[in-house]
Motif scaffolding. Structure first.
Motif, PDB file in Angstrom:
ATOM      1  N   VAL A 263       0.845  -1.200   0.000  1.00 34.54           N
ATOM      2  CA  VAL A 263       0.000   0.000   0.000  1.00 34.54           C
ATOM      3  C   VAL A 263       0.890   1.265   0.000  1.00 34.54           C
ATOM      4  CG1 VAL A 263      -1.979  -1.097   1.138  1.00 34.54           C
ATOM      5  CG2 VAL A 263      -0.187  -0.067   2.538  1.00 34.54           C
ATOM      6  N   PRO A 264       0.333   2.414  -0.401  1.00 38.45           N
ATOM      7  CA  PRO A 264       1.157   3.627  -0.501  1.00 38.45           C
ATOM      8  C   PRO A 264       1.894   3.989   0.787  1.00 38.45           C
ATOM      9  CG  PRO A 264      -0.971   3.996  -1.546  1.00 38.45           C
ATOM     10  CD  PRO A 264      -1.041   2.646  -0.905  1.00 38.45           C
ATOM     11  N   THR A 265       1.290   3.765   1.953  1.00 37.42           N
ATOM     12  CA  THR A 265       1.964   4.174   3.200  1.00 37.42           C
ATOM     13  C   THR A 265       3.282   3.420   3.391  1.00 37.42           C
ATOM     14  OG1 THR A 265       0.383   2.720   4.295  1.00 37.42           O
ATOM     15  CG2 THR A 265       0.053   5.063   4.578  1.00 37.42           C
ATOM     16  N   PRO A 507      -4.192   8.852  11.155  1.00 40.01           N
ATOM     17  CA  PRO A 507      -4.500   7.472  11.576  1.00 40.01           C
ATOM     18  C   PRO A 507      -4.647   6.529  10.382  1.00 40.01           C
ATOM     19  CG  PRO A 507      -6.436   8.874  11.813  1.00 40.01           C
ATOM     20  CD  PRO A 507      -5.295   9.777  11.443  1.00 40.01           C
ATOM     21  N   LEU A 508      -4.171   5.302  10.557  1.00 39.99           N
ATOM     22  CA  LEU A 508      -4.241   4.301   9.489  1.00 39.99           C
ATOM     23  C   LEU A 508      -5.168   3.161   9.896  1.00 39.99           C
ATOM     24  CD1 LEU A 508      -0.475   4.014   8.462  1.00 39.99           C
ATOM     25  CD2 LEU A 508      -2.239   5.469   7.466  1.00 39.99           C
ATOM     26  N   THR A 509      -5.722   2.493   8.898  1.00 35.89           N
ATOM     27  CA  THR A 509      -6.564   1.317   9.173  1.00 35.89           C
ATOM     28  C   THR A 509      -5.662   0.097   9.367  1.00 35.89           C
ATOM     29  OG1 THR A 509      -6.671   0.597   6.890  1.00 35.89           O
ATOM     30  CG2 THR A 509      -8.317   2.222   7.578  1.00 35.89           C
ATOM     31  N   ALA A 510      -6.292  -1.033   9.644  1.00 38.62           N
ATOM     32  CA  ALA A 510      -5.547  -2.275   9.866  1.00 38.62           C
ATOM     33  C   ALA A 510      -4.856  -2.771   8.600  1.00 38.62           C
ATOM     34  CB  ALA A 510      -6.480  -3.353  10.399  1.00 38.62           C
ATOM     35  N   LYS A 516     -10.333   7.298   7.162  1.00 36.53           N
ATOM     36  CA  LYS A 516     -11.235   8.456   7.116  1.00 36.53           C
ATOM     37  C   LYS A 516     -12.235   8.389   8.267  1.00 36.53           C
ATOM     38  CE  LYS A 516      -9.842  10.244   3.157  1.00 36.53           C
ATOM     39  NZ  LYS A 516     -10.389  10.414   1.838  1.00 36.53           N
ATOM     40  N   VAL A 517     -12.583   7.177   8.653  1.00 34.51           N
ATOM     41  CA  VAL A 517     -13.546   7.017   9.746  1.00 34.51           C
ATOM     42  C   VAL A 517     -12.970   7.640  11.012  1.00 34.51           C
ATOM     43  CG1 VAL A 517     -14.805   5.336  11.129  1.00 34.51           C
ATOM     44  CG2 VAL A 517     -14.350   4.880   8.715  1.00 34.51           C
ATOM     45  N   GLU A 518     -11.717   7.295  11.294  1.00 31.87           N
ATOM     46  CA  GLU A 518     -11.086   7.823  12.504  1.00 31.87           C
ATOM     47  C   GLU A 518     -10.865   9.338  12.387  1.00 31.87           C
ATOM     48  OE1 GLU A 518      -7.397   6.281  15.049  1.00 31.87           O
ATOM     49  OE2 GLU A 518      -8.412   4.763  13.838  1.00 31.87           O
ATOM     50  N   LEU A 519     -10.485   9.780  11.196  1.00 31.44           N
ATOM     51  CA  LEU A 519     -10.291  11.226  11.007  1.00 31.44           C
ATOM     52  C   LEU A 519     -11.588  11.990  11.251  1.00 31.44           C
ATOM     53  CD1 LEU A 519      -8.012  11.796   7.887  1.00 31.44           C
ATOM     54  CD2 LEU A 519      -7.552  12.415  10.261  1.00 31.44           C
ATOM     55  N   ARG A 520     -12.674  11.449  10.684  1.00 35.83           N
ATOM     56  CA  ARG A 520     -13.968  12.130  10.883  1.00 35.83           C
ATOM     57  C   ARG A 520     -14.314  12.174  12.373  1.00 35.83           C
ATOM     58  NH1 ARG A 520     -15.526  10.238   5.470  1.00 35.83           N
ATOM     59  NH2 ARG A 520     -15.916   8.172   6.246  1.00 35.83           N
ATOM     60  N   GLN A 521     -13.965  11.086  13.062  1.00 36.66           N
ATOM     61  CA  GLN A 521     -14.198  11.009  14.506  1.00 36.66           C
ATOM     62  C   GLN A 521     -13.354  12.077  15.225  1.00 36.66           C
ATOM     63  OE1 GLN A 521     -16.407   9.190  15.783  1.00 36.66           O
ATOM     64  NE2 GLN A 521     -15.951   9.389  17.963  1.00 36.66           N
TER      65      GLN A 521
END
Ligand code: AMP
Length: 530
Positions: A263-265, A507-510, A516-521
């Motif tokens: 993945v890009p990261t 924040p990154l997902t698993a 984006k979910v965590e960012l929105r949070q």
């Protein structure tokens, strides 16, 4: 009817037989907790896979049973891939980076009674164990695993399986509700392997040394554990060190890696490491990048510093996972730099076997004009027909014969796809869509920014407006005005983010994507400047 072809089933076992016979000497190099650089051949792995199949049979595993793994990329995990699926059982890979509750749910829903876990993950297993009542046997990948297969005969007659039988199971974590299982079968896996070795997809060959950074628990490491043995290339596995720039750089140099997938990261991390240590990856020819949109800044640095082409690909767990890949088109070298950039940010053309269409909200098909953006639907022999035992109809399969990806895309007349958003991430400003991916790509090209993410935030007049969240490069001190000024002229004026917020980390997902979910949070109480 007489005179027809043989009806040989399209099973993973045929890859195993072929690889063992004609690619026996090809190498597999792994970093593991008990060996910093383990080396073996396909012949070794398939011999041990037969011992493992005998050991699994002795442990009571029967055709159709699920066998779970909580493991990094290495040769033992590869042995499990082949032994489990080719004996007729189902390999259920678990992602250790998910929350414990999610892993517990996924394990229990999958229904395995035996778990193979990496020794580095034992603390996690201890946390999970009270929630896994059906777990009867834990085998730790290390000396315990060696004892499990030791003494087992290395003869095992692989059964003739039906190509439509299940071979493996992988869960995809939605943002709402429980994670959903995707049950692969032999036929899908085999056809996907053919499709992904084609020259205009991943162009895999026996001459390749393939570094699989994408985890074997993320959509079967994009099928590389099958497609590379199919062609006889060398497999290089980083084990628990997949997020470690030094290990990845050393593997690339020492194992003469020609293609690396992730993945890009991961690539951002590797590029940073190479820059800081003044390295150039001479053997590397291609980077396979997907899982989320790859910013042009990453592709440019690979091209300009390392002479590497980034194969920008799009896919999904539900698609085994390959959908499209952007191999160089004819006439590419004669294109202007701007046209080349415009091409490279796209995710490429579908692999043969994947059909796609884009539709509007009313389900009407949109033209392939490179501009009209709509919801992307796909179908084909390696696209999932339904989710595994959810007990409710799948909304993504509401239109018979098609799978709604949840992605928003446009398609050029030549079939080149561009993902502009996840449907749920799209920013709707005054009724018009703003592509968060486009904005992120362009913002990430700012010389002082390392990473950029864009989310929609509520706005009284326009419903939603874009907010840019950015990580500065080490030592740089970008300003809001500087970044907005840099975007001017590069994007439509009304796309200009209403604000820029600098953060240390996104924040990154698993699976290593921007969450984006965590960012929105994180930004739920954020108010745009008046
Ligand atoms: P997963 O099943 O976890 O691999 O996630 C699949 C999703 O990742 C897709 O539906 C897309 O939203 C996203 N994705 C994968 N590859 C790309 C790409 N090259 N560009 C943009 N989004 C991507």
């Amino acid at each position: 009817m007489h005179g027809l072809m043989m009806d040989t089933p399209l099973t993973i076992t045929t890859i195993l037989r072929h690889a063992e016979r004609v690619n026996a000497a090809s190498e597999i190099v792994s970093v593991t907790a008990d060996a910093p650089r383990h080396r073996c051949t396909y012949a070794d792995v398939f011999r041990r896979a037969r011992q493992l199949a005998n050991a699994l049979t002795a442990a009571g595993v029967r055709p159709g049973d699920r066998v779970a793994t909580l493991a990094w990329n290495d040769y033992r995990h590869l042995e499990l891939y082949y032994a489990v699926s080719c004996m007729g059982a189902v390999l259920h890979t678990l992602n250790p980076r998910l929350f414990a509750e999610q892993i517990t749910y996924i394990f229990n829903h999958g229904g395995a009674r035996i778990l193979f876990a990496d020794q580095t993950l034992l603390p996690l297993v201890e946390i999970l164990r009270p929630g896994l009542p059906a777990l009867e046997r834990l085998v730790v990948l290390g000396p315990d695993y060696e004892a499990f297969i030791a003494g087992q005969p290395d003869r095992y007659d692989w059964p003739e399986l039906d190509e439509r039988e299940a071979s493996s199971l992988c869960y995809t974590s939605g943002t709402t509700g429980h994670p959903k299982g995707v049950l692969y079968n032999h036929r899908a896996t085999l056809l996907h392997s053919y499709g992904s070795t084609l020259v205009d997809t991943l162009a895999l060959s026996r001459r390749d040394s393939v570094l699989a950074v994408v985890p074997m628990f993320h959509a079967n490491a994009w099928g590389l554990p099958y497609s590379v043995p199919m062609v006889g290339g060398k497999l290089v596995f980083p084990g628990p060190k997949m997020g470690d720039g030094a290990t990845l750089a050393a593997l690339i140099a020492e194992e003469q890696v020609t293609i690396a997938a992730g993945v890009p990261t991961v690539w951002q991390l590797l590029l940073n490491y190479a820059r800081e240590h003044d390295l150039v990856f001479h053997s590397l020819e291609r980077i396979l990048v997907g899982g989320s949109a790859c910013p042009l800044s990453i592709m440019n640095e690979f091209r300009d510093r390392h002479g590497v082409w980034c194969v920008h690909a799009w896919g999904m767990t539900e698609m085994t996972p390959l959908g499209t890949a952007n191999a160089k088109p004819p006439g590419y070298d004669a294109l202007s730099p701007v046209a080349q950039d415009a091409f490279r940010v796209r995710q490429g053309r579908p692999a043969f076997g994947v059909e796609m269409k884009i539709v509007d909200d009313a389900g009407r098909e949109l033209p392939w004009d490179g501009a009209s953006a709509g919801l992307l639907k796909v179908r084909g022999p390696w696209v999932c027909r339904d989710y595994y035992h959810t007990g409710e109809p799948s909304a993504a399969h509401a239109e018979p014969g098609w799978f709604a990806t949840g992605d928003v895309a446009n398609i050029a007349p030549d079939g080149t796809l561009q993902i502009t958003d996840r449907a749920k991430d799209v920013i709707k400003s005054g009724g018009e869509w703003i592509s968060s991916i486009d904005l992120e790509n362009i913002a990430a090209g700012h010389p002082d920014l390392l990473q950029a993410a864009v989310i929609g935030v509520p706005h009284p007049k326009w419903d939603e407006r874009p907010l840019l969240i950015a990580v500065p490069r080490p030592g740089a001190t970008p300003t809001r005005e500087g970044v907005l000024g840099w975007l001017e002229g590069r994007i439509a004026k009304w796309w200009t983010p209403d604000d820029v917020v600098f953060v240390e980390k996104i924040p990154l997902t698993a699976t290593g994507k921007i969450s984006k979910v965590e960012l929105r949070q994180q930004f739920r109480d954020y108010r745009l400047p008046a």
